[in-house]
Design a protein around this motif. Structure first.
Motif, short mmCIF file in Angstrom:
data_model
loop_
_atom_site.label_atom_id
_atom_site.label_comp_id
_atom_site.label_asym_id
_atom_site.label_seq_id
_atom_site.Cartn_x
_atom_site.Cartn_y
_atom_site.Cartn_z
N ILE A 2 0.78 -1.13 -0.03
CA ILE A 2 -0.20 -0.07 -0.04
C ILE A 2 0.74 1.22 -0.03
N SER A 3 0.24 2.40 -0.21
CA SER A 3 0.94 3.60 -0.35
C SER A 3 0.40 4.75 0.92
N ASP A 5 -0.60 7.19 0.27
CA ASP A 5 -1.76 8.14 -0.33
C ASP A 5 -2.63 7.15 -1.02
N ASP A 6 -2.83 6.07 -0.83
CA ASP A 6 -3.91 5.25 -1.17
C ASP A 6 -5.32 5.69 -0.91
N PRO A 7 -6.19 5.78 -1.87
CA PRO A 7 -7.34 6.40 -1.45
C PRO A 7 -8.42 5.58 -0.72
N ASP A 8 -8.08 4.41 -0.72
CA ASP A 8 -9.18 3.19 -0.08
C ASP A 8 -8.81 3.08 1.35
N LEU A 9 -7.69 3.61 1.69
CA LEU A 9 -7.32 3.64 3.45
C LEU A 9 -8.46 4.10 4.30
N VAL A 87 4.51 3.09 5.99
CA VAL A 87 3.83 1.94 5.62
C VAL A 87 4.75 0.72 6.53
N GLN A 120 -5.61 0.87 6.98
CA GLN A 120 -5.53 -0.04 5.96
C GLN A 120 -6.79 -0.07 5.15
N ARG A 121 -6.56 -0.85 4.19
CA ARG A 121 -7.54 -0.81 2.89
C ARG A 121 -8.86 -1.21 3.61
#
Length: 124
Positions: A2-3, A5-9, A87, A120-121
């Motif tokens: 993951i990043s 900046d992941d929008p699903d976090l 991360v 987390q996602r």
């Protein structure tokens, strides 16, 4: 992987109370998956003139320091609200170690800490 900046976090665990053990926070976290990487965020506020120095120190261990976080919501006077992000696999030992590290960094530079959370996602 993951990043930060992941929008699903989404936030899956948090501890904004200095007296709460990381193990207790993780034990009550019903949405946290210990097998998946997480973005650990430490919320702090520092004097503006030390932000670059703190960012350089944290970058040595892959932390990214950005404006914002809980200190922004709490309207801390005279300090710059920040969030340190990285991360990592999340466990009580490393959470506690990093919490202590952030507290020491803030204290040495005339700042404050305001707890941590991890993202987390979401399912899907």
């Amino acid at each position: 992987m993951i990043s930060i900046d992941d929008p699903d976090l989404r936030v899956v665990v948090w501890s904004y109370d200095d007296t709460e053990a990381a193990s207790a926070a993780l034990a009550r976290a019903t949405d946290w998956n210990p097998d998946d990487p997480a973005v650990l965020r430490h919320h702090l506020a520092l004097p503006g003139d030390v932000v670059d120095t703190a960012a350089a120190v944290l970058a040595q261990d892959d932390w990214i320091l950005r404006p914002g976080g809980r200190a922004d919501e709490l309207s801390v006077s005279g300090l710059t609200p920040l969030v340190a992000l990285r991360v990592q696999q999340l466990d009580a030992l490393h959470c506690s170690q990093e919490t202590s590290r952030m507290a020491g960094l803030a204290q040495r530079h005339g700042g404050e800490t305001f707890g941590w959370d991890a993202l987390q996602r979401g399912p899907g």
